[in-house]
Design an enzyme around this catalytic site. Structure first.
Site, mmCIF file in Angstrom:
data_model
loop_
_atom_site.group_PDB
_atom_site.id
_atom_site.type_symbol
_atom_site.label_atom_id
_atom_site.label_comp_id
_atom_site.label_asym_id
_atom_site.label_seq_id
_atom_site.Cartn_x
_atom_site.Cartn_y
_atom_site.Cartn_z
ATOM 1 N N SER A 454 -2.643 -3.867 5.863
ATOM 2 C CA SER A 454 -3.130 -2.690 6.569
ATOM 3 C C SER A 454 -4.400 -3.028 7.323
ATOM 4 O O SER A 454 -5.115 -3.971 6.972
ATOM 5 C CB SER A 454 -3.422 -1.574 5.556
ATOM 6 O OG SER A 454 -4.170 -0.543 6.161
ATOM 7 N N TYR A 467 -7.015 2.502 -1.937
ATOM 8 C CA TYR A 467 -6.030 1.987 -0.985
ATOM 9 C C TYR A 467 -6.553 0.737 -0.272
ATOM 10 O O TYR A 467 -5.855 -0.280 -0.168
ATOM 11 C CB TYR A 467 -5.677 3.071 0.023
ATOM 12 C CG TYR A 467 -4.638 2.631 1.020
ATOM 13 C CD1 TYR A 467 -3.290 2.626 0.678
ATOM 14 C CD2 TYR A 467 -5.005 2.198 2.284
ATOM 15 C CE1 TYR A 467 -2.341 2.207 1.576
ATOM 16 C CE2 TYR A 467 -4.057 1.771 3.190
ATOM 17 C CZ TYR A 467 -2.725 1.777 2.839
ATOM 18 O OH TYR A 467 -1.782 1.357 3.731
#
Length: 622
Positions: A454, A467
């Site tokens: 990501s 996250y």
């Protein structure tokens, strides 16, 4: 010398020599003839032959002067392409009388096989031809002539490049010296050279006859190369379907050597492989799969290769994708299917995985299977690994795509929240790499691992502590694995998608707000998402391209690329950006919102497509 294990041997006499012919498999099945190159014997094909024998009647023979075949006397003039054609026709008549054979050649086996498929006297005896690392001398001669007569900077560069790769050809034309070298130190050291340069293991190859074989084989070059390159045949057209397999890391042949081959082989299928010259030893699984598909297609009619992008690279390969039930994972499964790969679609949602697998088949996948598995469950992943290996084979490309996310303050994250996020995002990737990656490494035939990370892996945010931590760990894990597996021919890529439109807003969950406010945020998110409109298919294409190029880190969207550049050249700016009042979600690698603020990538019970997180401004700050 040890004969090929389990083979039936016979002798075929032709043109004053006696050829040693080995056969495996059922003679009632289509016959596949494997022709070896220089300085090899038929044993170079042993790994491929064993894999083909279950489906075909497999025939291997030692070319005259090699292995257990006798040499012509005198040697000079005894290795011309005309005499090699006589040998092949004698073998074909002996092992498959009245029925055409499927021909496969490697190196000089391919060079002479091009002669077989382009001369009229062999017409009707060959059903198809698979060429590996060996051009037609006639085509090569025309290729050189075109570049000499009409030079351009590119063509001159191609000539010089291939000329440098052909250094050994000049040496083999020198009198006596090659024979002395092969019967002396070079013959003794050749197995170690192959082991070091091509990563070959010894087992049943090369055979003990190598020094004699290599000395005799020098006449393959002396009897044919100069004559054909000077006066190439103008009618060297292949009269059968041809499959061209080009190793991209071949130290002896340039890929550009096959430019314009369609002129000479109108019914041509191209395949490329990230491997060195000796693919019969280093990539027997892939080679056997492509031969099987091509022969089977030819037996059933005219071969029709997969038409999708990158079909020359991925056709027939086994690709496993986690989080394949929706969004980026589903788009990636479809892209590999269009490229002719066999697809294993893994997702916690069994119905979503089944839908993906079902749609892969009409897109071009020879086979597709659905496997419902929670990637965070260690035991479940171990069972999946065992099942895939037993029923489908060793995975060639692994895409660890499934993941979940959590948005909020660090102090609002519970230990259970951390366990969920790390269990899927990090441990799911670890399980996939540990299990499927280990089988890739043990097989020793290369492969590729793609881990969906990501932009959050390098862009800190006070709204995404769990996250971002998990994705940063995935990025570093990918880099470490890439370093470890580079020597085994296995590439590792970390993909960082960015904002991707998969329609997550209709069921998005937001914590810390009431029901009415949540509805308003959904409407606002739907409008903002529509403005971005970056499709998951572009991420899928980036994934396939990254595997082809063996890229290390791939930021996909413009914002992901910008943040990646800033992380390298302006990290202070990113740290300041991380302090900005956080949004309620973030853009990323294929995530969908879930209850209690959790976002899911292709996990169970996900009601919408896997998508990227959307940056949404908090209430009152529009």
């Amino acid at each position: 010398m040890v004969p090929l294990k389990g083979a039936r041997e016979r002798r075929v006499r032709t043109g004053g020599v006696e050829l040693c012919v080995a056969e495996l498999g059922d003679p009632r099945q289509p016959t596949v003839v494997l022709v070896h190159g220089y300085p090899d014997s038929k044993e170079v094909w042993s790994r491929v032959a064993r894999r083909l024998a279950g489906r075909f009647h497999v025939v291997l023979y030692d070319v005259r002067g090699h292995g257990r075949s006798t040499a012509p006397l005198p040697l000079r003039g005894g290795f011309t392409l005309e005499k090699l054609t006589d040998d092949f026709l004698a073998v074909a008549d002996a092992v498959s009388p009245g029925r055409p054979v499927h021909l496969v050649g490697h190196d000089w086996g391919s060079v002479q096989s091009w002669e077989f498929v382009t001369v009229r006297r062999a017409e009707g005896r060959i059903a198809s031809f698979t060429s590996v690392s060996g051009p037609s001398l006639d085509h090569f001669g025309h290729w050189i002539g075109t570049r000499v007569k009409r030079p351009t900077p590119r063509r001159v560069g191609q000539l010089l490049g291939q000329g440098a790769k052909s250094w050994y050809v000049y040496l083999l034309h020198t009198p006596k010296l090659p024979e002395l070298a092969w019967r002396g130190p070079l013959g003794r050291r050749w197995p170690r050279i192959l082991e070091r340069v091509e990563k070959l293991s010894a087992d049943d190859y090369p055979t003990s006859s190598l020094p004699r074989d290599a000395a005799h084989g020098t006449w393959l070059y002396r009897d044919n190369v100069r004559a054909r390159l000077r006066r190439p045949r103008p009618d060297a057209y292949a009269r059968v379907p041809v499959q061209l397999i080009t190793p991209l890391e071949d130290a002896f042949l340039s890929e550009c050597l096959y430019d314009g081959l369609e002129r000479w082989a109108p019914d041509l299928v191209r395949r490329v492989l990230p491997a060195g010259h000796w693919v019969p030893r280093t990539r027997p699984d892939q080679l056997a799969a492509w031969i099987t598909d091509f022969v089977t297609a030819t037996e059933g009619g005219r071969p029709r290769p997969a038409a999708g992008k990158y079909a020359d690279r991925f056709a027939g390969q086994l690709v496993l994708i986690t989080g394949a039930g929706s969004g980026i994972g589903r788009a990636t499964a479809f892209a590999f299917a269009e490229a002719g790969a066999r697809v294993v679609a893994v997702d916690r949602d069994a119905e979503a995985a089944a839908r993906t697998a079902e749609r892969c088949r009409p897109l071009g996948a020879p086979a597709a299977w659905a496997e419902p598995v929670d990637v965070g469950d260690e035991r479940a992943m171990e069972k999946l690994d065992e099942k895939v290996a037993a029923e489908y084979g060793v995975v060639d490309v692994l895409v660890n795509n499934a993941g979940i996310g959590l948005s909020g303050s660090f102090f609002d994250h519970t230990p259970e929240d951390w366990r969920k996020v790390l269990g899927v995002n990090l441990w799911g990737v670890i399980h996939g790499c540990r299990l499927f990656g280990k089988r890739m490494a043990e097989r020793g035939q290369g492969g590729h691992i793609v881990n969906t990370a990501s932009a959050a892996a390098y862009q800190p945010s006070k709204a995404l502590p769990a996250y971002s931590t998990s994705k940063a760990a995935v990025l570093m894990l990918s880099e470490c694995l890439r370093a470890e597996l580079a020597g085994r021919g296995i590439g590792v890529t970390a993909v960082c998608p960015g904002f991707v439109n998969t329609g997550i807003t209709s069921t998005a969950h937001f914590t810390g707000v009431g029901a009415e406010e949540e509805k308003r945020l959904r409407r606002r998110a739907a409008r903002l998402y529509g403005l971005r409109d970056y499709p998951p298919e572009k991420v899928a294409d980036a994934i396939l391209r990254a595997v082809v190029r063996d890229d290390a880190v791939v930021p996909v969207t413009p914002e992901a690329r910008l943040l990646h550049a800033m992380s390298r050249f302006a990290p202070r700016a990113l740290r300041r950006l991380a302090r900005v009042e956080p949004p309620l979600g973030t853009a990323d690698s294929g995530t969908t919102p879930r209850n209690s603020g959790l976002l899911s990538t292709g996990s169970a019970n996900s009601p919408v497509d896997k998508a990227s997180w959307l940056w949404i401004k908090p209430p009152g700050r529009y």
